[in-house]
Design a protein around this motif. Structure first.
Motif, mmCIF file in Angstrom:
data_model
loop_
_atom_site.group_PDB
_atom_site.id
_atom_site.type_symbol
_atom_site.label_atom_id
_atom_site.label_comp_id
_atom_site.label_asym_id
_atom_site.label_seq_id
_atom_site.Cartn_x
_atom_site.Cartn_y
_atom_site.Cartn_z
ATOM 1 N N GLY A 70 179.342 -21.874 47.836
ATOM 2 C CA GLY A 70 178.089 -21.042 48.273
ATOM 3 C C GLY A 70 177.830 -21.228 49.715
ATOM 4 N N SER A 71 177.835 -22.238 50.201
ATOM 5 C CA SER A 71 177.243 -22.678 51.468
ATOM 6 C C SER A 71 178.364 -21.980 52.465
ATOM 7 C CB SER A 71 176.761 -24.081 51.879
ATOM 8 O OG SER A 71 178.271 -24.883 51.759
ATOM 9 N N LYS A 72 179.684 -21.881 51.952
ATOM 10 C CA LYS A 72 180.623 -21.476 52.963
ATOM 11 C C LYS A 72 180.470 -20.090 53.204
ATOM 12 C CE LYS A 72 185.244 -22.295 54.345
ATOM 13 N NZ LYS A 72 186.083 -23.275 54.124
ATOM 14 N N LYS A 73 180.102 -19.372 52.031
ATOM 15 C CA LYS A 73 179.970 -18.061 51.598
ATOM 16 C C LYS A 73 178.626 -17.308 52.557
ATOM 17 C CE LYS A 73 177.340 -15.434 48.538
ATOM 18 N NZ LYS A 73 177.137 -14.927 47.072
ATOM 19 N N GLY A 87 185.145 -11.769 65.721
ATOM 20 C CA GLY A 87 186.044 -12.325 64.485
ATOM 21 C C GLY A 87 185.449 -13.842 64.025
ATOM 22 N N ALA A 88 184.248 -14.240 64.360
ATOM 23 C CA ALA A 88 183.708 -15.436 64.275
ATOM 24 C C ALA A 88 183.959 -15.957 62.666
ATOM 25 C CB ALA A 88 182.290 -15.650 64.490
ATOM 26 N N HIS A 89 183.573 -14.975 61.789
ATOM 27 C CA HIS A 89 183.729 -15.293 60.402
ATOM 28 C C HIS A 89 185.349 -15.464 59.968
ATOM 29 C CE1 HIS A 89 184.280 -10.927 60.687
ATOM 30 N NE2 HIS A 89 184.646 -10.813 59.515
ATOM 31 N N LYS A 90 186.176 -14.919 60.746
ATOM 32 C CA LYS A 90 187.608 -15.090 60.461
ATOM 33 C C LYS A 90 188.057 -16.560 60.900
ATOM 34 C CE LYS A 90 188.427 -10.924 58.744
ATOM 35 N NZ LYS A 90 188.623 -10.615 57.312
ATOM 36 N N PHE A 91 187.625 -16.783 62.159
ATOM 37 C CA PHE A 91 187.898 -18.055 62.370
ATOM 38 C C PHE A 91 187.287 -19.133 61.564
ATOM 39 C CE2 PHE A 91 188.393 -15.763 66.677
ATOM 40 C CZ PHE A 91 189.622 -16.112 66.784
ATOM 41 N N LEU A 93 186.661 -18.935 58.386
ATOM 42 C CA LEU A 93 187.401 -19.071 57.164
ATOM 43 C C LEU A 93 188.770 -19.477 57.348
ATOM 44 C CD1 LEU A 93 185.899 -15.889 55.408
ATOM 45 C CD2 LEU A 93 185.555 -18.147 54.842
ATOM 46 N N GLY A 94 189.287 -19.770 58.505
ATOM 47 C CA GLY A 94 190.605 -20.366 58.783
ATOM 48 C C GLY A 94 191.581 -19.062 58.666
ATOM 49 N N TYR A 95 191.120 -17.901 59.050
ATOM 50 C CA TYR A 95 191.998 -16.968 59.429
ATOM 51 C C TYR A 95 192.180 -16.616 60.817
ATOM 52 C CZ TYR A 95 191.249 -16.126 54.461
ATOM 53 O OH TYR A 95 190.972 -16.088 53.026
ATOM 54 N N THR A 96 192.933 -17.609 61.571
ATOM 55 C CA THR A 96 193.134 -17.448 62.948
ATOM 56 C C THR A 96 193.637 -16.086 63.426
ATOM 57 O OG1 THR A 96 193.127 -20.017 62.920
ATOM 58 C CG2 THR A 96 193.585 -18.792 65.106
ATOM 59 N N GLN A 141 187.452 -17.881 45.110
ATOM 60 C CA GLN A 141 188.545 -17.427 44.540
ATOM 61 C C GLN A 141 189.379 -16.328 45.496
ATOM 62 O OE1 GLN A 141 190.443 -19.042 42.688
ATOM 63 N NE2 GLN A 141 189.659 -18.950 40.616
ATOM 64 N N THR A 142 188.492 -15.416 46.314
ATOM 65 C CA THR A 142 189.108 -14.658 47.038
ATOM 66 C C THR A 142 189.453 -14.800 48.226
ATOM 67 O OG1 THR A 142 187.879 -12.917 45.767
ATOM 68 C CG2 THR A 142 188.856 -12.107 48.080
ATOM 69 N N TYR A 143 188.603 -15.499 49.036
ATOM 70 C CA TYR A 143 188.813 -16.011 50.480
ATOM 71 C C TYR A 143 189.193 -17.311 50.791
ATOM 72 C CZ TYR A 143 186.403 -11.486 50.755
ATOM 73 O OH TYR A 143 186.276 -10.127 50.667
ATOM 74 N N VAL A 144 188.806 -18.242 50.204
ATOM 75 C CA VAL A 144 189.091 -19.678 50.043
ATOM 76 C C VAL A 144 190.433 -20.150 49.278
ATOM 77 C CG1 VAL A 144 188.331 -22.131 49.919
ATOM 78 C CG2 VAL A 144 186.572 -20.199 50.605
ATOM 79 N N VAL A 145 190.507 -20.067 48.273
ATOM 80 C CA VAL A 145 191.663 -20.158 47.355
ATOM 81 C C VAL A 145 192.862 -19.057 47.703
ATOM 82 C CG1 VAL A 145 192.605 -20.493 45.095
ATOM 83 C CG2 VAL A 145 190.444 -21.401 45.830
ATOM 84 N N GLY A 146 192.499 -17.752 47.423
ATOM 85 C CA GLY A 146 193.422 -16.761 47.493
ATOM 86 C C GLY A 146 193.939 -16.382 48.837
ATOM 87 N N HIS A 147 193.142 -16.771 49.879
ATOM 88 C CA HIS A 147 193.584 -16.693 51.275
ATOM 89 C C HIS A 147 193.752 -15.040 51.464
ATOM 90 C CE1 HIS A 147 193.749 -20.825 52.215
ATOM 91 N NE2 HIS A 147 194.578 -20.808 51.294
#
Length: 151
Positions: A70-73, A87-91, A93-96, A141-147
């Motif tokens: 929730g805090s990451k969201k 693109g800060a939100h992409k960085f 979440l780990g999507y370099t 599930q979508t953005y952290v686990v499912g990438h």
């Protein structure tokens, strides 16, 4: 015993838990001890008598993970709103790769009358809205686990 809810039927108000021991346990809603309804994929702690689960609680360690999601969201949504065109939100979440694409398109987009930059800004705003609309579980599930990097 710990386990995971495999299925829950809202109409019949019954479900199935897969225990960590490899066995499956049926349960009835009267045994559910949480404030929200059961949902497939929820980690639980329960007592087992034969093939029936009783005294079912949401696993405390699983709920701690959800609060972090929730805090990451919220952080990702704020990055998408204020710095999304870069693109800060992409960085975050780990999507370099996707973050670099957004950053370069935004910066070099001014060469083409700013149209690519506006498109990147719109994409960032759409992602901001999507992040806020999703529940904590869906977001994780979508953005952290499912990438899933885009939308």
């Amino acid at each position: 015993m710990k386990g995971t809810i495999l299925d829950y039927n809202d109409v019949d108000r019954v479900g199935i838990i897969s225990g960590d021991d490899g066995q499956r346990y049926n349960f009835d809603i009267q045994e559910w001890k949480a404030a929200t309804l059961p949902k497939a994929g929820t980690k639980v702690d329960f007592s087992a008598v034969e093939q029936q689960a009783s005294a079912i609680y949401v696993d405390a360690s699983a709920s701690a993970g959800l609060s972090q999601a929730g805090s990451k969201k919220i952080a990702a949504a704020l990055f998408a709103f204020f710095l999304g065109a870069f693109g800060a939100h992409k960085f975050y979440l780990g999507y370099t790769k996707q973050g670099v694409i957004m950053l370069l398109l935004f910066l070099f987009g001014f060469i083409l009358l700013g149209i690519p930059s506006m498109i990147i800004g719109i994409i960032a705003f759409v992602e901001f809205v999507l992040y806020l609309v999703k529940s904590d579980e869906e977001f994780e599930q979508t953005y952290v686990v499912g990438h899933k990097p885009w939308f």
